[in-house]
Write an enzyme that holds these catalytic residues in place. Structure first.
Site, PDB file in Angstrom:
ATOM      1  N   CYS A   1       0.738  -1.185  -0.043  1.00  0.00           N
ATOM      2  CA  CYS A   1       0.124  -0.003   0.109  1.00  0.00           C
ATOM      3  C   CYS A   1       0.845   1.376  -0.026  1.00  0.00           C
ATOM      4  O   CYS A   1       2.174   1.069   0.215  1.00  0.00           O
ATOM      5  CB  CYS A   1      -0.949   0.124   1.080  1.00  0.00           C
TER       6      CYS A   1
ATOM      7  N   THR B   1      -6.189   0.740  12.304  1.00  0.00           N
ATOM      8  CA  THR B   1      -6.415   0.910  10.890  1.00  0.00           C
ATOM      9  C   THR B   1      -6.703  -0.220   9.991  1.00  0.00           C
ATOM     10  O   THR B   1      -7.428  -0.281   9.024  1.00  0.00           O
ATOM     11  CB  THR B   1      -5.471   1.580  10.167  1.00  0.00           C
TER      12      THR B   1
ATOM     13  N   HIS C   1       4.036   1.094  11.785  1.00  0.00           N
ATOM     14  CA  HIS C   1       2.801   0.859  12.715  1.00  0.00           C
ATOM     15  C   HIS C   1       3.023   1.961  13.967  1.00  0.00           C
ATOM     16  O   HIS C   1       2.201   1.931  14.927  1.00  0.00           O
ATOM     17  CB  HIS C   1       2.473  -0.392  13.317  1.00  0.00           C
TER      18      HIS C   1
ATOM     19  N   GLU D   1       0.602  -1.243  16.545  1.00  0.00           N
ATOM     20  CA  GLU D   1      -0.193   0.252  16.233  1.00  0.00           C
ATOM     21  C   GLU D   1      -1.012   0.527  17.707  1.00  0.00           C
ATOM     22  O   GLU D   1      -1.282   1.609  17.902  1.00  0.00           O
ATOM     23  CB  GLU D   1      -1.067  -0.018  15.074  1.00  0.00           C
TER      24      GLU D   1
ATOM     25  N   HIS E   1      -0.984  -5.428  19.498  1.00  0.00           N
ATOM     26  CA  HIS E   1      -0.249  -5.104  18.312  1.00  0.00           C
ATOM     27  C   HIS E   1       0.389  -3.814  18.344  1.00  0.00           C
ATOM     28  O   HIS E   1      -0.129  -2.840  19.033  1.00  0.00           O
ATOM     29  CB  HIS E   1      -1.680  -4.756  17.236  1.00  0.00           C
TER      30      HIS E   1
ATOM     31  N   SER F   1       1.316  -5.432   3.228  1.00  0.00           N
ATOM     32  CA  SER F   1       2.799  -5.430   3.314  1.00  0.00           C
ATOM     33  C   SER F   1       3.420  -6.544   2.671  1.00  0.00           C
ATOM     34  O   SER F   1       4.664  -6.811   2.893  1.00  0.00           O
ATOM     35  CB  SER F   1       3.019  -5.624   4.985  1.00  0.00           C
TER      36      SER F   1
ATOM     37  N   ASN G   1      -4.044  -6.969   8.612  1.00  0.00           N
ATOM     38  CA  ASN G   1      -4.740  -6.638   7.669  1.00  0.00           C
ATOM     39  C   ASN G   1      -4.865  -7.719   6.590  1.00  0.00           C
ATOM     40  O   ASN G   1      -5.938  -8.129   6.124  1.00  0.00           O
ATOM     41  CB  ASN G   1      -4.274  -5.429   6.715  1.00  0.00           C
TER      42      ASN G   1
END
Ligand code: SF4
Length: 283
Positions: free
Chosen positions: A12, A164, A73, A125, A123, A267, A225
């Site tokens: 991304c 996210t 992150h 993030e 996580h 990723s 994700n």
């Protein structure tokens, strides 16, 4: 055998940007330290290991004055401050979309909201997000967890934010539940990354148009994700395989005479997806 590939695949924008910054960090000194994996993808991280990068989980392992690349992150505030004390040259690769959620969360906290974060507590993030808050926020991921927070401990007003990369299907479920319960004082703020939502939407559309497809999700086993894509297919009850790369796919016994739909986490490098597609086409 037909092999369909998602139109959005490979890195991304946030990961591409993080990679470009990390590449340039090698011009700043040697060795370059990565504080945790820049992104959750083994193949992608190998390219940096091959260039002599040291990937460490513990900031204590980083010597004074080193060049340090953060995760995309984000990293917790106290870790950042510790690196500054060590005179580190910090290459901040935190995705702007991740930073935006941190800014939003702080603002909502100042406005008096009690924050509830949808995501995985461990996580990176989520850890970075919690570190910028003054008060403790609750982290939930599953229906039994959010039902407990909102039914028993309902002392709103609440603001709900999500990691996210949280599965949009679960957030939708929560929104429906809030509506059914008639809960007041719950503000849901949209923080899902559009890049990951786009991939989930495309997978859903494909499953509607081609219900017989076997889904191959390509991405790191720690990638949130990528997991969201897997969860979506699994919840739809379709056959789905989650592999990191073509080497892993080769070890599986795949169904014969079927069509495949290949999608990937944000990723996952392009070349890894292309190798998976090439293998499926060769069957
Ligand atoms: S998935 Fe979204 S939030 Fe995560 S790095 Fe990519 S663009 Fe940023």
């Amino acid at each position: 055998m037909e092999v369909r590939v998602a139109t959005s695949f490979g890195f991304c924008k946030g990961v591409r940007q993080a990679f470009a910054l990390a590449e340039r960090s090698f011009e700043l000194g040697s060795p370059v330290y990565f504080l945790g994996e820049l992104v959750h993808n083994h193949d992608a991280m190998e390219t940096f290991r091959a260039r002599g990068a040291r990937i460490v989980e513990n900031p204590e392992e980083i010597p004074s004055g080193a060049v340090v690349v953060t995760r995309s992150h984000g990293i917790p505030k106290d870790v950042w401050e510790g690196l500054l004390k060590k005179n580190a040259t910090i290459v901040d690769t935190t995705c702007p979309k991740v930073k935006r959620v941190q800014v939003l969360a702080r603002r909502l906290e100042e406005e008096g909201y009690h924050l509830v974060v949808f995501g995985k507590a461990s996580h990176p993030e989520v850890q970075a997000l919690l570190s910028v808050l003054k008060k403790q926020a609750q982290v939930v991921a599953a229906p039994e967890e959010w039902q407990k927070v909102f039914a028993v401990d309902h002392q709103g007003p609440f603001a709900v934010l999500a990691q996210t990369t949280f599965p949009s299907v679960l957030l939708q479920q929560f929104e429906n539940w809030v509506r059914e319960q008639g809960l007041l004082g719950v503000r849901i703020v949209h923080t899902l990354c559009d890049e990951t939502e786009k991939r989930q939407r495309e997978l859903e559309q494909n499953l509607e148009q081609n219900p017989g497809d076997v889904v191959i999700v390509v991405g790191g086993k720690h990638s949130a994700n990528t997991r969201s894509l897997f969860v979506l297919a699994e919840r739809r009850g379709v056959p789905v395989f989650w592999v990191e790369n073509a080497a892993e796919l080769r070890l599986l016994s795949l169904p014969k005479r079927v069509s495949f739909f290949v999608t990937s986490g944000t990723s996952t490098p392009d070349w890894v997806v292309q190798e998976v597609v090439a293998y499926l086409q060769s069957l």
